[in-house]
Design a protein around this motif. Structure first.
Motif, PDB file in Angstrom:
ATOM      1  N   GLY A 193       0.823  -1.206   0.000  1.00 48.20           N
ATOM      2  CA  GLY A 193       0.000   0.000   0.000  1.00 48.20           C
ATOM      3  C   GLY A 193       0.853   1.250   0.000  1.00 48.20           C
ATOM      4  N   LEU A 194       1.927   1.245   0.805  1.00 43.57           N
ATOM      5  CA  LEU A 194       2.829   2.383   0.801  1.00 43.57           C
ATOM      6  C   LEU A 194       3.631   2.426  -0.490  1.00 43.57           C
ATOM      7  N   GLU A 195       3.975   1.265  -1.041  1.00 40.28           N
ATOM      8  CA  GLU A 195       4.680   1.247  -2.323  1.00 40.28           C
ATOM      9  C   GLU A 195       3.818   1.874  -3.419  1.00 40.28           C
ATOM     10  N   MET A 196       2.523   1.641  -3.361  1.00 40.07           N
ATOM     11  CA  MET A 196       1.613   2.272  -4.317  1.00 40.07           C
ATOM     12  C   MET A 196       1.648   3.783  -4.156  1.00 40.07           C
ATOM     13  N   PRO A 201      10.389  -5.442   0.679  1.00 37.64           N
ATOM     14  CA  PRO A 201       9.455  -4.771  -0.234  1.00 37.64           C
ATOM     15  C   PRO A 201       9.763  -5.168  -1.672  1.00 37.64           C
ATOM     16  N   GLY A 202       8.739  -5.637  -2.378  1.00 38.46           N
ATOM     17  CA  GLY A 202       8.975  -6.214  -3.702  1.00 38.46           C
ATOM     18  C   GLY A 202       8.421  -5.429  -4.864  1.00 38.46           C
ATOM     19  N   ALA A 203       7.844  -4.250  -4.596  1.00 35.66           N
ATOM     20  CA  ALA A 203       7.229  -3.482  -5.686  1.00 35.66           C
ATOM     21  C   ALA A 203       7.844  -2.095  -5.800  1.00 35.66           C
ATOM     22  N   GLN A 252      13.704   0.997  -3.797  1.00 42.40           N
ATOM     23  CA  GLN A 252      14.294   2.001  -4.682  1.00 42.40           C
ATOM     24  C   GLN A 252      13.653   3.379  -4.482  1.00 42.40           C
ATOM     25  N   ARG A 253      12.335   3.412  -4.312  1.00 45.61           N
ATOM     26  CA  ARG A 253      11.651   4.702  -4.259  1.00 45.61           C
ATOM     27  C   ARG A 253      11.771   5.372  -2.898  1.00 45.61           C
ATOM     28  N   LEU A 254      11.706   4.616  -1.815  1.00 46.27           N
ATOM     29  CA  LEU A 254      11.783   5.246  -0.498  1.00 46.27           C
ATOM     30  C   LEU A 254      13.107   5.993  -0.292  1.00 46.27           C
ATOM     31  N   PRO A 255      14.264   5.421  -0.649  1.00 46.68           N
ATOM     32  CA  PRO A 255      15.513   6.178  -0.505  1.00 46.68           C
ATOM     33  C   PRO A 255      15.545   7.449  -1.343  1.00 46.68           C
TER      34      PRO A 255
END
Length: 317
Positions: free
Chosen positions: A166-169, A195-197, A201-204
């Motif tokens: 949900g957070l990855e979305m 995290p697989g989605a 990569q996006r959080l950093p």
């Protein structure tokens, strides 16, 4: 008392997603449990249902809000967990949006009180044959990438828990707005997975490498106030009685974006997204992205409006 009976002053109505765009403005069929909500002073009814056709509701706003698309996740019994059906419906929705040049911004939100998305539907996952798991994970990952690659601005309105997928979305959206009591975290290490989605990569990129490592390693959950301090969300707003504060702020932001030159906004998003992957100085990259904007009618309209001291009327041409 604020307009109540329901948590959201969400759009006038949501429709069950279909391929027929002419049905975009129809009110979704009445379902088992209803709540009332309001937008622009008009009360409408929101339905909750266990019918898989209602897992996603899409609304193309009209009038002064024409160009804004609101995508509402609606799986109350599963806390909006990401299922095979939801992935399929979202793929279809994103494909429709990509083909529609009149769309100017997209809001991803929840129609379920207190939840944005609880991540993968683990109850469904348990029932899958081992041979199904890999393809499903790949499809879900591809969906998040498609969301990230939408050509128009996307805003995640987080009025409740956004965990794991949900957070990855939400991280795949350009902008995130949360209520101050929303809960967010990439908690996969609690299940001995990662995290697989795209979260790793996006959080950093959104916060920092060291902070992202801390949150992911510890499977830490933060509230909206802390998320804003970290830079995980753009804005954290105090939740209201109807539970839709983040959505309302997202709608305000979409209304700020709406009057701007649509081609320019799309090109700006492309330039930013591709530019952060380019080492500086990359002298030719900005020029390559800017050239498509120069011959547009909108650019000439913008210049004329500036000269005549009036509001420009952009058509996306």
């Amino acid at each position: 008392m604020a307009v109540l009976v329901g948590r959201r002053a969400l759009i006038q109505a949501f429709r069950v997603h279909t391929a027929d765009r002419d049905s975009a403005c129809r009110i979704a069929a009445a379902t088992a449990c209803t709540r009332q909500y309001v937008l622009s002073g008009k009360a409408t009814t929101r339905g909750y249902s266990s019918d898989s056709k209602d897992d996603l509701r899409v609304r193309y706003l009209d009038g002064e809000d024409s160009g804004i698309v609101v995508v509402g996740i609606n799986r109350p019994k599963a806390k909006n967990a990401i299922s095979k059906n939801l992935v399929k419906m979202m793929f279809d929705t994103l494909e429709d949006i990509k083909k529609n040049n009149k769309v100017r911004s997209v809001i991803i939100c929840s129609l379920v009180p207190g939840i944005f998305c609880a991540g993968a539907d683990l109850k469904e996952r348990v029932k899958m044959h081992q041979s199904e798991v890999g393809p499903f994970v790949s499809k879900a990952r591809a969906l998040i990438t498609e969301l990230c690659n939408l050509p128009v601005p996307t805003i995640a309105a987080i009025d409740g828990a956004a965990l794991g997928g949900g957070l990855e979305m939400a991280l795949a959206c350009d902008i995130r707005i949360s209520s101050n009591n929303a809960k967010m975290g990439l908690v996969e290490t609690k299940l001995a997975i990662i995290p697989g989605a795209g979260g790793t990569q996006r959080l950093p990129r959104v916060i920092s490498v060291s902070l992202a490592k801390e949150l992911i390693f510890a499977a830490r959950v933060v509230d909206g106030t802390e998320a804003c301090r970290l830079g995980l969300v753009n804005h954290s707003v105090e939740q209201n009685e109807s539970g839709d504060a983040a959505y309302l702020r997202a709608l305000e932001l979409s209304r700020e974006i709406n009057p701007q030159g649509p081609i320019a906004v799309r090109m700006a998003k492309l330039a930013i997204n591709q530019g952060i992957e380019v080492r500086l100085p990359a002298r030719h990259f900005p020029l390559r992205v800017c050239f498509p904007v120069i011959p547009t009618k909108d650019r000439l309209e913008g210049l004329a409006a500036f000269k005549e001291k009036r509001r420009p009327h952009f058509k996306g041409e």
